[in-house]
Design an enzyme around this catalytic site. Structure first.
Site, PDB file in Angstrom:
ATOM      1  CG  HIS A 100       0.799   6.881   4.209  1.00 65.47           C
ATOM      2  ND1 HIS A 100       1.231   5.907   3.329  1.00 65.47           N
ATOM      3  CD2 HIS A 100      -0.509   6.592   4.459  1.00 65.47           C
ATOM      4  CE1 HIS A 100       0.221   5.095   3.064  1.00 65.47           C
ATOM      5  NE2 HIS A 100      -0.841   5.482   3.735  1.00 65.47           N
ATOM      6  CG  ASP A 101      -0.885   3.997   6.723  1.00 66.41           C
ATOM      7  OD1 ASP A 101      -1.479   4.974   7.228  1.00 66.41           O
ATOM      8  OD2 ASP A 101      -1.336   3.367   5.753  1.00 66.41           O
TER       9      ASP A 101
ATOM     10  CG  HIS B  91      -1.694   1.223   1.458  1.00 63.17           C
ATOM     11  ND1 HIS B  91      -2.591   1.791   0.586  1.00 63.17           N
ATOM     12  CD2 HIS B  91      -1.623   2.080   2.521  1.00 63.17           C
ATOM     13  CE1 HIS B  91      -3.052   2.927   1.101  1.00 63.17           C
ATOM     14  NE2 HIS B  91      -2.477   3.119   2.266  1.00 63.17           N
TER      15      HIS B  91
ATOM     16  CG  ASP C  36      -3.931   7.080   2.350  1.00 61.06           C
ATOM     17  OD1 ASP C  36      -3.662   5.887   2.079  1.00 61.06           O
ATOM     18  OD2 ASP C  36      -4.290   7.451   3.477  1.00 61.06           O
TER      19      ASP C  36
ATOM     20  CD  GLU D 143      -3.582   6.317  10.713  1.00 61.41           C
ATOM     21  OE1 GLU D 143      -3.350   7.490  10.384  1.00 61.41           O
ATOM     22  OE2 GLU D 143      -4.403   5.584  10.132  1.00 61.41           O
ATOM     23  CG  ASP D 144      -1.894   1.721  10.508  1.00 61.01           C
ATOM     24  OD1 ASP D 144      -2.732   2.031  11.378  1.00 61.01           O
ATOM     25  OD2 ASP D 144      -2.094   1.879   9.305  1.00 61.01           O
TER      26      ASP D 144
HETATM   27  P1  NDP Z   1     -12.013   1.342   8.070  1.00 55.08           P
HETATM   28  O1  NDP Z   1     -11.365   2.628   8.455  1.00 55.08           O
HETATM   29  O2  NDP Z   1     -12.288   0.342   9.116  1.00 55.08           O
HETATM   30  O3  NDP Z   1     -11.208   0.632   6.938  1.00 55.08           O
HETATM   31  C1  NDP Z   1     -10.766   1.356   5.834  1.00 55.08           C
HETATM   32  C2  NDP Z   1      -9.270   1.562   5.943  1.00 55.08           C
HETATM   33  O4  NDP Z   1      -8.627   0.287   5.978  1.00 55.08           O
HETATM   34  C3  NDP Z   1      -8.733   2.267   4.738  1.00 55.08           C
HETATM   35  O5  NDP Z   1      -8.814   3.662   4.924  1.00 55.08           O
HETATM   36  C4  NDP Z   1      -7.310   1.758   4.687  1.00 55.08           C
HETATM   37  O6  NDP Z   1      -6.578   2.572   5.599  1.00 55.08           O
HETATM   38  C5  NDP Z   1      -7.387   0.347   5.299  1.00 55.08           C
HETATM   39  N1  NDP Z   1      -7.378  -0.802   4.357  1.00 55.08           N
HETATM   40  C6  NDP Z   1      -6.683  -1.950   4.525  1.00 55.08           C
HETATM   41  N2  NDP Z   1      -6.937  -2.823   3.562  1.00 55.08           N
HETATM   42  C7  NDP Z   1      -7.803  -2.232   2.725  1.00 55.08           C
HETATM   43  C8  NDP Z   1      -8.415  -2.671   1.508  1.00 55.08           C
HETATM   44  N3  NDP Z   1      -8.194  -3.873   0.955  1.00 55.08           N
HETATM   45  N4  NDP Z   1      -9.280  -1.818   0.900  1.00 55.08           N
HETATM   46  C9  NDP Z   1      -9.511  -0.602   1.436  1.00 55.08           C
HETATM   47  N5  NDP Z   1      -8.951  -0.132   2.579  1.00 55.08           N
HETATM   48  C10 NDP Z   1      -8.093  -0.951   3.222  1.00 55.08           C
HETATM   49  O7  NDP Z   1     -13.388   1.637   7.304  1.00 55.08           O
HETATM   50  P2  NDP Z   1     -14.441   2.677   7.680  1.00 55.08           P
HETATM   51  O8  NDP Z   1     -14.662   2.677   9.141  1.00 55.08           O
HETATM   52  O9  NDP Z   1     -14.078   3.927   6.997  1.00 55.08           O
HETATM   53  O10 NDP Z   1     -15.753   2.115   6.987  1.00 55.08           O
HETATM   54  C11 NDP Z   1     -16.228   2.664   5.786  1.00 55.08           C
HETATM   55  C12 NDP Z   1     -17.560   3.290   6.008  1.00 55.08           C
HETATM   56  O11 NDP Z   1     -18.484   2.277   6.352  1.00 55.08           O
HETATM   57  C13 NDP Z   1     -17.564   4.298   7.128  1.00 55.08           C
HETATM   58  O12 NDP Z   1     -17.555   5.604   6.577  1.00 55.08           O
HETATM   59  C14 NDP Z   1     -18.805   4.003   7.942  1.00 55.08           C
HETATM   60  O13 NDP Z   1     -19.796   4.997   7.761  1.00 55.08           O
HETATM   61  C15 NDP Z   1     -19.335   2.725   7.386  1.00 55.08           C
HETATM   62  N6  NDP Z   1     -19.387   1.686   8.368  1.00 55.08           N
HETATM   63  C16 NDP Z   1     -18.379   1.521   9.269  1.00 55.08           C
HETATM   64  C17 NDP Z   1     -18.441   0.516  10.196  1.00 55.08           C
HETATM   65  C18 NDP Z   1     -17.307   0.338  11.164  1.00 55.08           C
HETATM   66  O14 NDP Z   1     -17.373  -0.534  11.991  1.00 55.08           O
HETATM   67  N7  NDP Z   1     -16.260   1.152  11.070  1.00 55.08           N
HETATM   68  C19 NDP Z   1     -19.564  -0.414  10.214  1.00 55.08           C
HETATM   69  C20 NDP Z   1     -20.504  -0.168   9.181  1.00 55.08           C
HETATM   70  C21 NDP Z   1     -20.408   0.849   8.314  1.00 55.08           C
HETATM   71  P3  NDP Z   1      -4.998   2.921   5.436  1.00 55.08           P
HETATM   72  O15 NDP Z   1      -4.785   3.570   4.121  1.00 55.08           O
HETATM   73  O16 NDP Z   1      -4.750   3.829   6.593  1.00 55.08           O
HETATM   74  O17 NDP Z   1      -4.336   1.615   5.570  1.00 55.08           O
HETATM   75 ZN    ZN Z   2      -2.848   4.595   3.733  1.00 54.16          ZN
END
Ligand code: NDP
Ligand code: ZN
Length: 182
Positions: free
Chosen positions: A64-65, A38, A125, A68-69
């Protein structure tokens, strides 16, 4: 930066640093891809789709992560990469002590006030995450959750516009593909 390394060497150092920090982490897709794919994807978008040549931006994308991670600290990044790269990384780092919905709102609120360098990393990102959700999404995500993510990403990117026309067009064409979910 405490070394006299050339720019290419600094970039390679950032890749090695991030690879080590993320070595035991995986993305959320069904194949559990290596996490480091990523940050490398972000740097690839910036260098090869946006034409960014600022090594500080490319290094910040790679790193960048890390804060955070992983257990990486700002002091550690500062010692290895200097204050400028560290400040960009800090700008794109969520405060994980906050609740998720608060963090999400912070990203929307802070986007317009970010530095130009941080805005580029944020745009890349969001582009990479929309691509991941289209091509290799988290296996347990419903259509509604994918759509909600696309909507939220649009809200963040609306505060980043005016940074890079080409990247914003790439984002818009990905965002338009949310219709594929239904
Ligand atoms: P998350 O933040 O939990 O997950 C998304 C993040 O995961 C990305 O920003 C990315 O962050 C990382 N990531 C790792 N693998 C992948 C992949 N294969 N594809 C995409 N991203 C990946 O999601 P959200 O909480 O944002 O959920 C999305 C929407 O769904 C929310 O806006 C909310 O309204 C809704 N929702 C959320 C729930 C929850 O429990 N959070 C439950 C139901 C609905 P990085 O780039 O930092 O690695
Ligand atoms: Zn990222």
């Amino acid at each position: 930066m405490r070394t006299e390394a050339g720019l290419e060497a600094v970039f390679v150092k950032a890749v090695a640093f991030a690879a080590e920090k993320h070595r035991n982490q995986r993305r959320k897709d069904a194949d559990a891809s290596p996490y480091i794919n990523h940050p490398i994807a972000l740097a690839n978008v910036l260098a090869n789709e946006a034409g960014v040549r600022d090594v500080a931006v490319l290094c910040a994308a790679i790193l960048h992560d890390t804060i955070e991670d992983t257990e990486t600290t700002a002091v550690e990044l500062d010692e290895a990469f200097g204050a400028h790269i560290t400040s960009i990384v800090l700008e794109v780092t969520d405060d994980k002590s906050l609740e998720k919905h608060v963090r999400k709102q912070h990203q929307i609120d802070h986007a317009p006030h970010s530095s130009p360098e941080a805005k580029l990393v944020k745009l890349a990102d969001k582009i990479c995450n929309l691509r991941d959700i289209l091509a290799s999404p988290p296996s347990d995500w419903s259509i509604e959750r994918k759509v909600a993510y696309f909507d939220w990403a649009e809200q963040v990117v609306s505060g980043l516009r005016g940074t890079h026309t080409g990247l914003e067009a790439v984002f818009d064409s990905l965002r338009a593909r949310h219709v594929e979910f239904v």
